[in-house]
Design a protein around this motif. Sequence first.
Motif, PDB file in Angstrom:
ATOM      1  N   GLY A   1       0.687  -1.171  -0.049  1.00 57.04           N
ATOM      2  CA  GLY A   1      -0.090  -0.010  -0.010  1.00 57.04           C
ATOM      3  C   GLY A   1       0.787   1.244   0.057  1.00 57.04           C
TER       4      GLY A   1
ATOM      5  N   GLU B   1       1.804  -1.577   9.432  1.00 58.38           N
ATOM      6  CA  GLU B   1       0.486  -0.975   9.099  1.00 58.38           C
ATOM      7  C   GLU B   1       0.219  -1.022   7.794  1.00 58.38           C
ATOM      8  OE1 GLU B   1       1.069   3.021   9.918  1.00 58.38           O
ATOM      9  OE2 GLU B   1       1.366   2.691  12.141  1.00 58.38           O
ATOM     10  N   ASP B   2       1.125  -1.234   6.768  1.00 58.70           N
ATOM     11  CA  ASP B   2       0.550  -1.561   5.397  1.00 58.70           C
ATOM     12  C   ASP B   2       0.043  -3.023   5.328  1.00 58.70           C
ATOM     13  OD1 ASP B   2       0.816  -1.472   2.586  1.00 58.70           O
ATOM     14  OD2 ASP B   2       2.572  -2.905   2.553  1.00 58.70           O
TER      15      ASP B   2
ATOM     16  N   GLU C   1      -1.479  -4.575   7.617  1.00 59.30           N
ATOM     17  CA  GLU C   1      -2.697  -4.526   8.184  1.00 59.30           C
ATOM     18  C   GLU C   1      -3.913  -3.887   7.505  1.00 59.30           C
ATOM     19  OE1 GLU C   1      -5.011  -3.061  12.489  1.00 59.30           O
ATOM     20  OE2 GLU C   1      -2.850  -2.615  12.117  1.00 59.30           O
ATOM     21  N   SER C   2      -3.608  -2.996   6.486  1.00 59.24           N
ATOM     22  CA  SER C   2      -4.333  -2.276   5.625  1.00 59.24           C
ATOM     23  C   SER C   2      -4.651  -3.407   4.325  1.00 59.24           C
ATOM     24  CB  SER C   2      -3.901  -1.175   4.941  1.00 59.24           C
ATOM     25  OG  SER C   2      -3.878  -0.157   6.148  1.00 59.24           O
TER      26      SER C   2
ATOM     27  N   ALA D   1      -7.351  -5.817   5.721  1.00 59.49           N
ATOM     28  CA  ALA D   1      -8.456  -5.371   6.214  1.00 59.49           C
ATOM     29  C   ALA D   1      -9.699  -5.656   5.140  1.00 59.49           C
ATOM     30  CB  ALA D   1      -8.511  -3.802   6.105  1.00 59.49           C
TER      31      ALA D   1
END
Length: 563
Positions: free
Chosen positions: A73, A110-111, A113-114, A117
């Motif tokens: 991402g 975090e990438d 996790e996105s 999602a």
Amino acid sequence: MNPTVKRLTLLTLMTAYLGSCSDDAPSTDVEIVETLTEDAANELIEFSDALRKRNFAEAGTYLSARFQGKGYGIDTNKGERVETLSLDVTRRHRTVAEATPFVDKAAFLEDLESLLAPFESIDRVFFKTRGAEFDTDGKLGHLKLTTEIIGRAAKGSMRAVYGWAKGEVVREGDKWLLSKFELERYQITTRPRPIFTDVTQTTGLSHRAPRLGSPGNDKFYWRGAACADVNGDGLYDIFSSAPDRNFLYINRGNGKFEDTAAAAGLSQPIGPTSPLFFDYDNDGDKDLFLGFVGWEDDGAPGGDALHFFENDGNGNFVDASKKLGLSDIRCCAFSALAADFDNDGWLDLYICAYNRLDTDYPDSWHDAKNGNPNLLLRNLKGEGFADHAASFGVASTAWSYAAAAADFDGDGDQDIYVANDYGKNSLYVNQGDGRFVDKAAEMGVLDTGNGMGVAWGDMNNDGKLDIYVSNMSSAAGNRILRRLAGEGKDKKGGDVVQTLFKLAAGNTVFLRDGDGFKRLPPEAGGISASWAWGASLLDIDLDGRLDIYVANGFISGKSLKDT
């Protein structure tokens, strides 16, 4: 055979042969590098499992403190190519720009996790090591990786993300940590609804056997299943077996199946292999052949003989093994097929007789000839069966695993392709006079490897039958071979190394071409199925073209490492 044993055997073959080709490639170096590779790959498997559980704190423990990543991402794409496939499947191809900046550990998590999602449920996450090289001190590794994420998104829609990346791992204490991840390209495949829905539980077909290798399921052979309308109601019924019992699932027509094995006379004997329904006596109903693993030691019978059950037309079966001359025939019946090989109007039986891996081992890893002889049981007009394999020329002693019959040359009789484990395959061309001639070499379909399955079908819609052969593909095997033999024109080892590459290459597509067949190149697809077993060709999306379904796997536990 246990996959670890097979992989180690392949490694031994590679190092023994290729090590002899060059003084600068000692086998001990190769073994050390492969051990390091396996250790690092196993840590990535645990990292993958943490992501599947969405436990990003745990996933972070597999990344080094100085980690830097270029992920899904946080990239600057060089444009997106959208591909529309059949069955309402959309595939988006993305390439990561070289100018994309690396980010730290927290931003990379975090990438991820996105990325996860949109998935409401995740079936599989796998960061797979395709290649690896290590510095001389064994503390830094450079990896070639593929990534795979498969699951369901909103409203049950299908979603999969595949990626290709480079990575680095560092050794900290006794653990390998991912220190760099550089995504190069990836694709996102979506479909608004599932292609298939698992209804095993709701239909009454669910049964769980003990885990492979545990008490109650410690045999080395597999059992299979057979489908036919056994009671003449126009619905397909199913025979299958577990280590401790048999099942005859009668289709009730309301989305439910009922096990009637005991009432139908099929509860015994247990542990059959290669079940096969066919009408042996031409009375219009489907009878049942059951193979077993049997043998003779110095004339003393062991294991179980072949069995045959005659259908009364209503789904009730009577054991006719003795009447048909099968009760004294013992072999390792791994698979069977029925076809009229002599064109007399009665279906005959061809049985792949493999061998006993619990007591015997192949005499070659690429051309084994010490298997049990295969059988061709000629149907004596519904009065019995007699083995004519030797006189027909099909009593191969290769480790035959599966066979399929078809009139591929259009001369009006049935030919046989046999997939052999540990060796070369056979294409027995029916001469129409009670003889077969093996023309696999002449027609270009020897396909040296670990043959597990075969299917005939017209895969390019040219009106001619082609061959699909399932083998085993090994990322570790290819990784070792590239390390030992080199790439391209600098490759060492000649024909022998090509044979070793073939042993690890995976499945094969042979298209009919002139008087023989041509092998479809790997980049055409359809061949990578890991530890493949049987295969079927069918038009899943009803577009007039045959698709490929391959059963695969050798996983006996919950972890991807337990293979």
